[in-house]
Design a protein around this motif. Structure first.
Motif: not given
Length: 78
Positions: A33-43
């Motif tokens: 229901t939620w997915l928080y992936l901010e403040n990483n170095n994903l691309g």
């Protein structure tokens, strides 16, 4: 192995210095229901399977300056 967590309802991995692209297996998490992936170095781009998860709605937080968020995902940009 992430795709095996089929009962997972939320995934918070913000501020973890993660790199690379998002695995397509995230699209297998049908109860998410939620997915928080901010403040990483994903691309890359959020996998299309994630965008089609009906339970996820608009609870995807991501760094939109690094990860492409398709319209279907309705991401919250950080």
């Amino acid at each position: 192995e992430l795709g095996l967590l089929t009962a997972l309802t939320g995934l918070g991995l913000w501020v973890n210095q993660l790199t690379g692209s998002l695995p397509t297996e995230l699209g297998l998490l049908t109860t998410l229901t939620w997915l928080y992936l901010e403040n990483n170095n994903l691309g890359g781009t959020i996998p299309t399977g994630v965008c089609s998860l009906q339970s996820l709605t608009s609870n995807v937080k991501i760094d939109c300056d690094k990860v492409i968020c398709p319209e279907a995902c309705q991401c919250i940009c950080k």
